[in-house]
Design a protein around this motif. Structure first.
Motif, PDB file in Angstrom:
ATOM      1  N   LEU A  56      -0.913   6.199   4.425  1.00 41.15           N
ATOM      2  CA  LEU A  56      -0.473   5.376   3.308  1.00 41.15           C
ATOM      3  C   LEU A  56      -0.044   4.015   3.830  1.00 41.15           C
ATOM      4  CD1 LEU A  56       1.778   8.045   1.549  1.00 41.15           C
ATOM      5  CD2 LEU A  56      -0.584   7.483   0.993  1.00 41.15           C
ATOM      6  N   VAL A  57      -0.519   2.952   3.192  1.00 45.31           N
ATOM      7  CA  VAL A  57      -0.156   1.599   3.589  1.00 45.31           C
ATOM      8  C   VAL A  57       0.287   0.821   2.363  1.00 45.31           C
ATOM      9  CG1 VAL A  57      -0.931  -0.543   4.643  1.00 45.31           C
ATOM     10  CG2 VAL A  57      -1.786   1.640   5.508  1.00 45.31           C
ATOM     11  N   GLU A  58       1.553   0.381   2.374  1.00 43.52           N
ATOM     12  CA  GLU A  58       2.087  -0.399   1.258  1.00 43.52           C
ATOM     13  C   GLU A  58       1.867  -1.881   1.496  1.00 43.52           C
ATOM     14  OE1 GLU A  58       5.404   2.817   2.009  1.00 43.52           O
ATOM     15  OE2 GLU A  58       4.120   1.518   3.204  1.00 43.52           O
ATOM     16  N   SER A  59       1.842  -2.616   0.405  1.00 47.71           N
ATOM     17  CA  SER A  59       1.788  -4.076   0.464  1.00 47.71           C
ATOM     18  C   SER A  59       2.356  -4.625  -0.833  1.00 47.71           C
ATOM     19  CB  SER A  59       0.349  -4.562   0.675  1.00 47.71           C
ATOM     20  OG  SER A  59      -0.463  -4.157  -0.407  1.00 47.71           O
ATOM     21  N   MET A 109       1.909  11.401  -6.401  1.00 46.04           N
ATOM     22  CA  MET A 109       2.370  10.272  -5.596  1.00 46.04           C
ATOM     23  C   MET A 109       3.638   9.706  -6.223  1.00 46.04           C
ATOM     24  SD  MET A 109      -1.166   8.325  -4.520  1.00 46.04           S
ATOM     25  CE  MET A 109      -0.404   7.471  -3.137  1.00 46.04           C
ATOM     26  N   ALA A 110       4.370   8.956  -5.440  1.00 46.91           N
ATOM     27  CA  ALA A 110       5.622   8.409  -5.946  1.00 46.91           C
ATOM     28  C   ALA A 110       6.013   7.181  -5.140  1.00 46.91           C
ATOM     29  CB  ALA A 110       6.733   9.459  -5.867  1.00 46.91           C
ATOM     30  N   TRP A 111       6.932   6.416  -5.710  1.00 49.46           N
ATOM     31  CA  TRP A 111       7.599   5.319  -5.017  1.00 49.46           C
ATOM     32  C   TRP A 111       9.063   5.687  -4.848  1.00 49.46           C
ATOM     33  CZ3 TRP A 111       5.187   1.331  -2.788  1.00 49.46           C
ATOM     34  CH2 TRP A 111       3.904   1.000  -3.220  1.00 49.46           C
ATOM     35  N   TYR A 112       9.567   5.512  -3.656  1.00 49.70           N
ATOM     36  CA  TYR A 112      10.976   5.659  -3.347  1.00 49.70           C
ATOM     37  C   TYR A 112      11.481   4.311  -2.845  1.00 49.70           C
ATOM     38  CZ  TYR A 112      10.825  10.795  -3.512  1.00 49.70           C
ATOM     39  OH  TYR A 112      10.708  12.109  -3.911  1.00 49.70           O
ATOM     40  N   TYR A 114       4.925   7.505  -1.278  1.00 49.58           N
ATOM     41  CA  TYR A 114       4.962   8.917  -0.932  1.00 49.58           C
ATOM     42  C   TYR A 114       3.765   9.615  -1.563  1.00 49.58           C
ATOM     43  CZ  TYR A 114       6.185  13.830  -1.618  1.00 49.58           C
ATOM     44  OH  TYR A 114       6.147  15.203  -1.671  1.00 49.58           O
ATOM     45  N   ALA A 115       3.184  10.555  -0.835  1.00 48.39           N
ATOM     46  CA  ALA A 115       2.097  11.363  -1.378  1.00 48.39           C
ATOM     47  C   ALA A 115       2.319  12.830  -1.033  1.00 48.39           C
ATOM     48  CB  ALA A 115       0.749  10.909  -0.821  1.00 48.39           C
TER      49      ALA A 115
END
Length: 123
Positions: free
Chosen positions: A3-6, A33-36, A96-97
């Motif tokens: 997983l790669v955030e941007s 999936m989620a965002w923390y 998150y996955a």
């Protein structure tokens, strides 16, 4: 699964940002999936959650009506549209996955995290 955030950065209060999380690897087995986020000196907290089909979403009370989570399954990418940002939204945001596979007669769950992208909201 990787997983790669941007999309993180510095924004003034009231502004908007759009975070992206690109997944690679065995993405077809991702079930949710989620965002923390984690602010300095605080525990990591759930911001928003979306199921595998993208039809069911949940939000923390603090972001309801301001943030929107979505998924583009074809692109294996998840988004977090953040509007009306407040200084208290300042944190490192993590993707998150959840991945489930059926192995040896039972379901096995794996959790994956991105490296995080910082969001700073100035007052």
């Amino acid at each position: 699964v990787q997983l790669v955030e941007s999309g993180g950065g510095l924004v003034q209060a009231g502004g908007s940002l759009r975070l992206s999380c690109a997944a690679s690897g065995s993405t077809f087995t991702i079930t949710a999936m989620a965002w923390y986020r984690q602010a300095p000196g605080k525990q990591r907290e759930l911001v928003a959650h979306i199921n595998s089909e993208g039809g069911s979403t949940n939000y923390a009370d603090s972001v309801k009506g301001r943030f929107a989570i979505s998924r583009d399954i074809a692109k294996s990418t998840m988004y977090l549209q953040m509007n009306s940002l407040k200084p208290e939204d300042t944190a490192v945001y993590y993707c998150y996955a959840e991945r489930k596979i059926y192995y040896d007669g039972s379901w096995v769950e794996y959790d994956y995290w991105g490296q995080g992208t910082p969001v700073t909201v100035s007052s």
